[in-house]
Design a protein around this motif. Structure first.
Motif, short mmCIF file in Angstrom:
data_model
loop_
_atom_site.label_atom_id
_atom_site.label_comp_id
_atom_site.label_asym_id
_atom_site.label_seq_id
_atom_site.Cartn_x
_atom_site.Cartn_y
_atom_site.Cartn_z
N LEU A 96 -30.39 -21.64 -18.95
CA LEU A 96 -31.25 -21.38 -17.79
C LEU A 96 -32.00 -22.63 -17.38
CD1 LEU A 96 -32.67 -19.48 -15.77
CD2 LEU A 96 -34.38 -19.06 -17.55
N ILE A 97 -32.56 -23.35 -18.34
CA ILE A 97 -33.32 -24.57 -18.02
C ILE A 97 -32.43 -25.58 -17.29
CG2 ILE A 97 -34.45 -26.58 -19.04
CD1 ILE A 97 -35.52 -24.70 -21.22
N VAL A 98 -31.23 -25.79 -17.82
CA VAL A 98 -30.31 -26.74 -17.19
C VAL A 98 -29.93 -26.28 -15.79
CG1 VAL A 98 -28.00 -27.77 -17.32
CG2 VAL A 98 -29.41 -27.57 -19.39
N PHE A 99 -29.62 -24.99 -15.67
CA PHE A 99 -29.17 -24.44 -14.39
C PHE A 99 -30.30 -24.48 -13.36
CE2 PHE A 99 -26.32 -20.73 -12.75
CZ PHE A 99 -25.85 -21.57 -11.76
N ALA A 100 -31.48 -23.96 -13.73
CA ALA A 100 -32.60 -23.87 -12.79
C ALA A 100 -33.10 -25.24 -12.36
CB ALA A 100 -33.74 -23.06 -13.42
N TRP A 101 -33.25 -26.13 -13.33
CA TRP A 101 -33.77 -27.45 -12.99
C TRP A 101 -32.73 -28.30 -12.26
CZ3 TRP A 101 -38.67 -29.68 -13.73
CH2 TRP A 101 -39.61 -28.78 -14.24
N SER A 102 -31.46 -27.95 -12.38
CA SER A 102 -30.45 -28.62 -11.55
C SER A 102 -30.65 -28.26 -10.09
CB SER A 102 -29.04 -28.20 -12.01
OG SER A 102 -28.78 -28.65 -13.32
N PHE A 103 -31.02 -27.00 -9.82
CA PHE A 103 -31.35 -26.61 -8.46
C PHE A 103 -32.49 -27.45 -7.91
CE2 PHE A 103 -29.19 -22.43 -9.12
CZ PHE A 103 -28.45 -22.40 -7.95
N VAL A 104 -33.54 -27.57 -8.72
CA VAL A 104 -34.72 -28.31 -8.28
C VAL A 104 -34.38 -29.77 -8.00
CG1 VAL A 104 -37.04 -29.06 -8.93
CG2 VAL A 104 -36.24 -26.79 -9.58
N PHE A 105 -33.63 -30.38 -8.90
CA PHE A 105 -33.26 -31.78 -8.74
C PHE A 105 -32.40 -31.96 -7.50
CE2 PHE A 105 -30.50 -35.45 -9.55
CZ PHE A 105 -31.46 -36.42 -9.81
N TYR A 106 -31.45 -31.04 -7.30
CA TYR A 106 -30.55 -31.15 -6.16
C TYR A 106 -31.31 -31.02 -4.84
CZ TYR A 106 -26.72 -29.98 -2.95
OH TYR A 106 -25.86 -29.96 -1.89
N GLN A 107 -32.38 -30.20 -4.84
CA GLN A 107 -33.18 -29.99 -3.64
C GLN A 107 -34.28 -31.01 -3.48
OE1 GLN A 107 -34.55 -25.99 -4.24
NE2 GLN A 107 -32.56 -25.06 -3.84
N GLY A 108 -34.29 -32.03 -4.32
CA GLY A 108 -35.33 -33.05 -4.22
C GLY A 108 -36.71 -32.53 -4.56
N PHE A 109 -36.78 -31.56 -5.49
CA PHE A 109 -38.04 -30.93 -5.91
C PHE A 109 -38.77 -30.26 -4.74
CE2 PHE A 109 -37.04 -33.68 -9.39
CZ PHE A 109 -37.48 -33.00 -10.51
N GLY A 110 -38.00 -29.82 -3.76
CA GLY A 110 -38.56 -29.01 -2.69
C GLY A 110 -38.48 -27.54 -3.06
N LEU A 111 -39.55 -26.81 -2.85
CA LEU A 111 -39.63 -25.41 -3.26
C LEU A 111 -39.44 -24.49 -2.06
CD1 LEU A 111 -42.70 -25.66 -5.66
CD2 LEU A 111 -40.28 -25.99 -6.21
N VAL A 112 -39.38 -23.19 -2.33
CA VAL A 112 -39.37 -22.20 -1.26
C VAL A 112 -40.65 -22.36 -0.44
CG1 VAL A 112 -39.39 -19.73 -0.76
CG2 VAL A 112 -37.95 -20.62 -2.60
N ASP A 113 -40.53 -22.29 0.89
CA ASP A 113 -41.67 -22.62 1.74
C ASP A 113 -42.90 -21.75 1.47
OD1 ASP A 113 -40.43 -20.37 2.68
OD2 ASP A 113 -40.34 -21.00 4.78
N ASP A 114 -42.68 -20.46 1.13
CA ASP A 114 -43.83 -19.58 0.87
C ASP A 114 -44.65 -20.04 -0.34
OD1 ASP A 114 -43.16 -18.08 3.01
OD2 ASP A 114 -42.50 -16.31 1.91
N ALA A 115 -44.04 -20.81 -1.23
CA ALA A 115 -44.80 -21.29 -2.39
C ALA A 115 -45.99 -22.14 -1.96
CB ALA A 115 -43.88 -22.10 -3.31
N TYR A 116 -45.83 -22.88 -0.88
CA TYR A 116 -46.91 -23.77 -0.45
C TYR A 116 -48.07 -22.99 0.17
CZ TYR A 116 -43.39 -27.29 -1.34
OH TYR A 116 -42.44 -28.08 -1.94
N ILE A 117 -47.81 -21.76 0.63
CA ILE A 117 -48.91 -20.89 1.07
C ILE A 117 -49.80 -20.57 -0.13
CG2 ILE A 117 -49.49 -18.62 2.01
CD1 ILE A 117 -46.89 -18.72 3.58
#
Length: 304
Positions: free
Chosen positions: A42-63
């Protein structure tokens, strides 16, 4: 006993001890693999998403981040200082992130770390449920449900989304896990805390708790349905008290019984039904491969 015979006996004892030690080491290795493999994947899979997205999160997170920043700055849980508008629905998530903001951290990485920790907790709950349901099976079988979930792209994505979803999933599964325990094994305090945690993380947690308790009344094992109904009253009353207090505080602070997002987004009618069906289809597309085998197993168990 001659010397050669004694030597043979000693060597046999050494071999037996060595075999026993290797067997214990093998058992421990298998248990460790079952315990740590799903979280590592899970750690490898999930953090691969984050790295691929340039550490950009779902927009609602910033709310949520903005509300947390205003809270620790002394302005309260508001979007703009001086304007009491409840534009969030995840109170517990905000409170979990507040200490990191108070320490001066940007909330992107802390939100991912906290989400990952709760998702790892979910995997561990799955392993324990499997171990209770299949005590005679080897540890790797107990790890299989968590392994399948860890490999699910949707689960990995939301784990590192910066959103409250992993917290909500953990508390809902914790409540279900407690209800699945046998008579005399359920921990009422843990069950109630799981219900409250789910509700404070997402408002629909109260509905999920009601659904779980309803299932316990009609399909729970052990006592008569009347006894199970009395249990649900005892377990449900603390949650109702928390909901009542929360709504009262919301009315006093924001002036409305429900979050602002409810009035802005919830539309009773065909549009809401259409969106609900689309969400259900999307879920089945992502996770139907996990749901359908479970339904088949339930059907086989009922026919047995």
């Amino acid at each position: 006993m001659g010397r050669p015979t004694a030597l043979f006996v000693l060597m046999s004892r050494d071999d037996s001890a060595r075999v026993a030690a290797m067997s214990r080491f093998g058992d421990l290795s298998v248990r460790a693999l079952g315990l740590f493999l799903p979280p590592l994947i899970l750690i490898v899979f999930a953090w691969s998403f984050v790295f691929y997205q340039g550490f950009g999160l779902v927009d609602d997170a910033y709310i949520s981040f903005r509300y947390v920043d205003n809270l620790v700055a002394g302005h309260g849980l508001v979007w703009n200082p001086g304007e009491a508008v409840e534009g969030y629905t995840n109170l517990l998530w905000l409170l979990l992130l507040a200490p990191f903001a108070a320490l001066g951290y940007d909330l992107v990485l802390p939100s991912i770390f906290v989400g990952t920790a709760f998702s790892m907790g979910t995997l561990e709950l799955l392993r324990r449920i499997a171990a209770r349901a299949l005590p005679q099976r080897p540890p790797l079988i107990h790890a299989l449900p968590g392994l399948l979930l860890a490999l699910n792209p949707s689960f990995a994505h939301w784990t590192a989304s910066g959103m409250e979803t992993p917290v909500f999933v953990f508390f809902v599964l914790l409540a279900a896990s407690e209800l699945l325990r046998g008579r005399g094994e359920r921990r009422a305090v843990v069950l109630v805390l799981a219900f409250v945690g789910a509700y404070l993380t997402r408002p629909e947690g109260a509905f999920v708790a009601g659904l779980l308790l309803l299932c316990h009344v009609f399909w729970g094992e052990g006592e008569s349905w009347k006894a199970r109904f009395r249990q649900t009253i005892v377990w449900g009353l603390p949650l109702l008290a928390v909901v009542a207090i929360h709504v009262a505080l919301r009315l006093a602070y924001y002036g409305y019984p429900l979050p602002n997002t409810f009035y802005a987004k919830v539309i009773v009618g065909g549009l809401t039904m259409t969106r609900g069906v689309l969400h259900l289809l999307a879920f089945l597309t992502c996770a139907g491969m996990l749901v359908l085998p479970g339904l088949l197993l339930l059907r086989r168990a009922d026919g047995a």
